[in-house]
Scaffold this motif. Structure first.
Motif, PDB file in Angstrom:
ATOM      1  N   THR A 180     -14.587 -14.043   1.664  1.00  0.00           N
ATOM      2  CA  THR A 180     -13.645 -13.066   1.139  1.00  0.00           C
ATOM      3  C   THR A 180     -12.338 -13.223   1.897  1.00  0.00           C
ATOM      4  O   THR A 180     -12.268 -12.892   3.080  1.00  0.00           O
ATOM      5  N   PRO A 181     -11.295 -13.760   1.274  1.00  0.00           N
ATOM      6  CA  PRO A 181     -10.052 -14.016   2.009  1.00  0.00           C
ATOM      7  C   PRO A 181      -9.348 -12.718   2.402  1.00  0.00           C
ATOM      8  O   PRO A 181      -9.278 -11.769   1.628  1.00  0.00           O
ATOM      9  N   PHE A 182      -8.839 -12.690   3.622  1.00  0.00           N
ATOM     10  CA  PHE A 182      -8.034 -11.570   4.089  1.00  0.00           C
ATOM     11  C   PHE A 182      -6.655 -11.681   3.451  1.00  0.00           C
ATOM     12  O   PHE A 182      -6.043 -12.751   3.438  1.00  0.00           O
ATOM     13  N   ILE A 183      -6.167 -10.583   2.890  1.00  0.00           N
ATOM     14  CA  ILE A 183      -4.878 -10.585   2.184  1.00  0.00           C
ATOM     15  C   ILE A 183      -3.761 -10.174   3.134  1.00  0.00           C
ATOM     16  O   ILE A 183      -3.835  -9.130   3.795  1.00  0.00           O
ATOM     17  N   TYR A 184      -2.724 -10.998   3.214  1.00  0.00           N
ATOM     18  CA  TYR A 184      -1.497 -10.630   3.919  1.00  0.00           C
ATOM     19  C   TYR A 184      -0.421 -10.346   2.876  1.00  0.00           C
ATOM     20  O   TYR A 184      -0.255 -11.102   1.918  1.00  0.00           O
ATOM     21  N   GLY A 185       0.308  -9.252   3.074  1.00  0.00           N
ATOM     22  CA  GLY A 185       1.323  -8.897   2.098  1.00  0.00           C
ATOM     23  C   GLY A 185       2.476  -8.138   2.707  1.00  0.00           C
ATOM     24  O   GLY A 185       2.543  -7.902   3.922  1.00  0.00           O
ATOM     25  N   VAL A 186       3.398  -7.759   1.854  1.00  0.00           N
ATOM     26  CA  VAL A 186       4.518  -6.882   2.209  1.00  0.00           C
ATOM     27  C   VAL A 186       4.567  -5.756   1.178  1.00  0.00           C
ATOM     28  O   VAL A 186       4.020  -5.886   0.077  1.00  0.00           O
ATOM     29  N   ALA A 187       5.232  -4.660   1.533  1.00  0.00           N
ATOM     30  CA  ALA A 187       5.230  -3.478   0.671  1.00  0.00           C
ATOM     31  C   ALA A 187       6.625  -2.883   0.549  1.00  0.00           C
ATOM     32  O   ALA A 187       7.446  -2.971   1.472  1.00  0.00           O
ATOM     33  N   THR A 188       6.868  -2.262  -0.610  1.00  0.00           N
ATOM     34  CA  THR A 188       8.101  -1.516  -0.873  1.00  0.00           C
ATOM     35  C   THR A 188       7.757  -0.352  -1.798  1.00  0.00           C
ATOM     36  O   THR A 188       6.618  -0.207  -2.228  1.00  0.00           O
TER      37      THR A 188
END
Length: 468
Positions: free
Chosen positions: A25-33
């Motif tokens: 299960t890949p760990f998700i890296y993201g950004v938010a607005t």
């Protein structure tokens, strides 16, 4: 030893209550607005006002009367902005949708409003970035507020109509759905403390708003299941682990009550189908018992989610006011950010362990984490934000430490992609990976952007090496 709500969480977790992340299960890296904070163009393509436009015009409510009229001009610059997300190398982008763009009038959907988000999603898909959508991030349409807003039970149905429309139009293209962002802020800050729009100061209205926000969440989750959407759905809660300022019994009692309002009001409703006794006692006393919940409301609110979103920035110290009536924040004991918030990564671990022990074992996403600092654009057009880099490094390390002991955190969304309109702080606080020159609207990557880009790439490299 000072009393704390979290002291018993240091006990070793047993095999029975550990959550183990499924293999591969890949760990998700993201950004938010969020929409109101970055989009600007508040009248473009049929959009009508939200509750934040009039709130910004109330004297002393927002720093220097700042508004969201221009913000980051993301509405016009979204293609360039998506290219910056792509440059970072992250997996996902969490953004919110402006309800006023989709339904500028009651029961009247706006094709031009949804077109903007369809185009945004297409741009993300072309670059392999997962779209993750927040349905409501505090910007209630003014037409809904004019009929009572979240204090009116009808707002639950209006929200369901709006959510259903989004499921129909983009439901096959969204990875993660977040029904509400921080209902504490919408309900308590907006209706009891007057710090956010619509700016009311009433315990009764605050509780009604919270109840209807949570009820609309539950109904949206049910509708999501009925429509057999392919993504996953959950809600985002703000968590600020609370500790008594001193070892006094008064501070401990104040902390317990503050925790009931800030955390248990939401966690118990969502995962136990009840509200805290302390809160209901206060509400019943102030309303003389006239406030009644409808049958099956709590059953709807506690409709099972796929995950829980957590926004974490800092901890809180609670100090009882003189005379023993009410409470306030204690003085910081460690370095603080530009918001005056202590930098305490270990409090996130304590909160996650408490959630796991008392409330739920469903997967968790860190949906916001970041720091504001007084950034400056240097002559070489660089922004050397060493403090933010250290903040992010320490919190990312803590997330992985939590997972190493079975925390089952599935992803991390950094707040925020850009400096933006920071609600009552206006444009005075900068959280972004990219510095925004508000005169030219040009974006400049900060050192923290380079750090996050390198960090994500390194983690992906390690994961690829570990794959069989």
């Amino acid at each position: 030893m000072r009393k704390t709500l979290y002291k018993h969480r240091i006990k070793k977790r047993t095999a029975a209550n550990q959550m183990v992340k499924p293999k591969n299960t890949p760990f998700i890296y993201g950004v938010a607005t969020s929409a109101f904070q970055i989009e600007g163009n508040l009248e473009a393509d049929g959009r009508t006002p939200s509750i934040w436009e009039p709130f910004c015009n109330i004297k002393d409510k927002v720093f220097e009367g700042h508004t969201g009229e221009i913000a980051c001009d993301h509405y016009n610059q979204y293609r360039e902005d998506v290219s910056l997300i792509d440059w970072l190398g992250v997996d996902a982008y969490r953004f919110s949708i402006s309800w006023s763009r989709i339904f500028p009038k009651k029961h009247q959907a706006n094709p031009e409003g949804i077109k903007f988000y369809l185009d945004l999603i297409s741009e993300l898909e072309q670059r392999g970035i997962k779209p993750c959508v927040t349905i409501y991030h505090w910007d209630l349409p003014i037409w809904a507020q004019q009929e009572g807003g979240w204090t009116n039970r009808k707002c639950v149905d209006w929200f369901l109509e709006y959510a259903t429309y989004l499921f129909e139009k983009i439901g096959d293209r969204v990875t993660l759905w977040f029904t509400h962002n921080e209902p504490f802020c919408s309900g308590i800050l907006g209706h009891t403390l007057g710090l956010h729009a619509p700016g009311y100061e009433s315990v009764k209205e605050g509780f009604l708003a919270v109840h209807h926000l949570l009820l609309s969440h539950g109904k949206a989750v049910k509708r999501f299941r009925e429509m057999q959407m392919i993504g996953e759905i959950g809600i985002v809660l703000s968590v600020t682990p609370l500790y008594p300022d001193t070892s006094s019994q008064a501070d401990y009692k104040s902390t317990r009550f503050a925790d009931a309002v800030s955390h248990r009001l939401f966690l118990e409703a969502l995962f136990k189908g009840t509200y805290p006794k302390e809160v209901m006692t206060l509400v019943n006393r102030l309303t003389r018992g006239r406030l009644k919940l409808h049958p099956h409301d709590m059953e709807t609110i506690s409709e099972p989610c796929d995950f829980l979103g957590i926004n974490y920035y800092t901890r809180g110290l609670i100090k009882t006011k003189v005379g023993g009536i009410g409470y306030s924040a204690g003085k910081p004991r460690v370095p603080v950010t530009d918001m005056g918030w202590e930098v305490v990564p270990y409090a996130l671990k304590a909160m996650i362990e408490r959630i796991r022990s008392e409330f739920t074992q469903i997967p968790i996403y860190i949906t916001e984490n970041g720091a504001a600092y007084p950034d400056f654009l240097e002559r070489d057009f660089r922004i050397h934000d060493e403090q933010r880099v250290l903040y992010l490094k320490r919190h990312l390390e803590m997330v992985h430490a939590i997972n190493a002991t079975g925390g089952d955190i599935r992803g991390y969304f950094l707040w925020s992609l850009f400096d933006n309109f920071e609600w009552q702080e206006g444009y005075s606080k900068r959280f972004g990976l990219f510095y925004v020159d508000y005169k030219t609207l040009k974006r400049y990557p900060k050192d923290s952007a380079y750090f996050y880009m390198d960090y994500v790439r390194e983690q992906k490299r390690k994961n690829n090496e570990q794959m069989p």
